[in-house]
Design an enzyme around this catalytic site. Structure first.
Site, PDB file in Angstrom:
ATOM      1  N   ASP A   1      10.341   7.476   2.871  1.00 15.88           N
ATOM      2  CA  ASP A   1       8.910   6.750   3.374  1.00 15.88           C
ATOM      3  C   ASP A   1       8.684   6.998   4.651  1.00 15.88           C
ATOM      4  O   ASP A   1       9.628   7.144   5.564  1.00 15.88           O
ATOM      5  CB  ASP A   1       9.049   5.307   3.008  1.00 15.88           C
ATOM      6  CG  ASP A   1       8.958   4.868   1.653  1.00 15.88           C
ATOM      7  OD1 ASP A   1       8.754   5.578   0.812  1.00 15.88           O
ATOM      8  OD2 ASP A   1       9.467   3.777   1.378  1.00 15.88           O
TER       9      ASP A   1
HETATM   10  N1  URA Z   1      13.786   3.727  -1.014  1.00 12.54           N
HETATM   11  C1  URA Z   1      12.799   3.242  -0.404  1.00 12.54           C
HETATM   12  O1  URA Z   1      12.276   2.047  -0.494  1.00 12.54           O
HETATM   13  N2  URA Z   1      12.119   4.112   0.616  1.00 12.54           N
HETATM   14  C2  URA Z   1      12.564   5.095   0.894  1.00 12.54           C
HETATM   15  O2  URA Z   1      12.102   5.913   1.641  1.00 12.54           O
HETATM   16  C3  URA Z   1      13.930   5.679   0.334  1.00 12.54           C
HETATM   17  C4  URA Z   1      14.040   4.739  -0.850  1.00 12.54           C
END
Ligand code: URA
Length: 234
Positions: free
Chosen positions: A102
């Site tokens: 993310d």
């Molecule tokens: N889980 C999440 O919530 N975000 C990420 O970037 C990776 C795994």
């Protein structure tokens, strides 16, 4: 060399994706559409993908980047946000991120021009455990820990078993290490939200046995030959 292997070694796509590109008529050899996945590319052939010549073969490059906050893992962004490719632009190869992190997650991200390795590592059948450090709001009761470990409903999907351990408990927040096997979109954030402890910050510290260690945010290192071999065998 078979054209699908040629395209994957040139960093265009995995061999399977290359087969799709060939079948759908996106590949030309010497100006003519080539639909035979078994075609043997000769030294003098000019291969084009969607009208652009493939610039010969690249040496495979395997990097581990510590993705900072506010950087996206797509190769391009229509909102002009910084991409992970800008952080490796001094490397002379067309690199792709292996999977996603993310915008607001930091940590371990593999980047490579090896389409076959990307395909292997991201395929649900081979999915490696990913380990995260999450700072979450509030305190995690035993019941909540058991839910996170055994499976929690994140909206139409119940997660499989996870390893969860508390690293540090504060007054209003808890630092947790969690290893998950699947890679659903925003999975870790959704898991903690589902038990009522939203994530405040999240860092991926390992992809299988490939560990972030002391790599600084925004920096990258080459994967060791052992790490590359491990990923190829996963
Ligand atoms: N889980 C999440 O919530 N975000 C990420 O970037 C990776 C795994």
């Amino acid at each position: 060399m078979r054209i699908n292997k040629y395209l994957s070694q040139a960093g265009i796509a995995s061999r399977r994706k290359a087969d799709d590109l060939i079948r759908s008529g996106n590949i030309k050899v010497n100006g003519a559409v080539m639909k035979e996945p078994g075609y043997d590319v000769k030294d003098e052939d000019v291969v084009e993908v969607n009208g652009r010549p493939v610039e010969g073969m690249q040496k495979p490059v395997y990097l581990l980047l510590n993705k900072p906050l506010g950087v996206i893992t797509s190769v391009k962004d229509d909102k002009e946000r910084m991409t992970v490719n800008e952080l490796v632009k001094d490397v002379d190869a067309r690199l792709f991120p292996v999977g996603r992190l993310d915008y607001n997650t930091t940590g371990a991200l593999i980047m490579t021009n090896d389409g076959d390795l990307t395909y292997r590592v991201t395929h649900p059948r081979h999915e490696l455990d990913k380990t995260y450090r999450a700072l979450v709001k509030g305190i995690l009761s035993r019941e909540k820990l058991a839910k996170l470990r055994n499976g929690v409903d994140i909206g139409g999907f119940v997660t499989s078993r996870a390893r969860v351990s508390i690293i540090k408990e504060g007054k209003n927040s808890t630092l947790v290490e969690i290893s998950i096997h699947e890679g659903k979109n925003r999975q870790v954030r959704k898991m903690f939200a589902a038990v009522g402890n939203p994530v405040q910050s999240l860092t991926r510290i390992a992809i299988g046995e490939v560990r972030l260690g002391h790599l600084k945010e925004g920096h990258y290192r080459k994967l060791t030959p052992e790490e590359v071999q491990y990923l190829k065998n996963c």
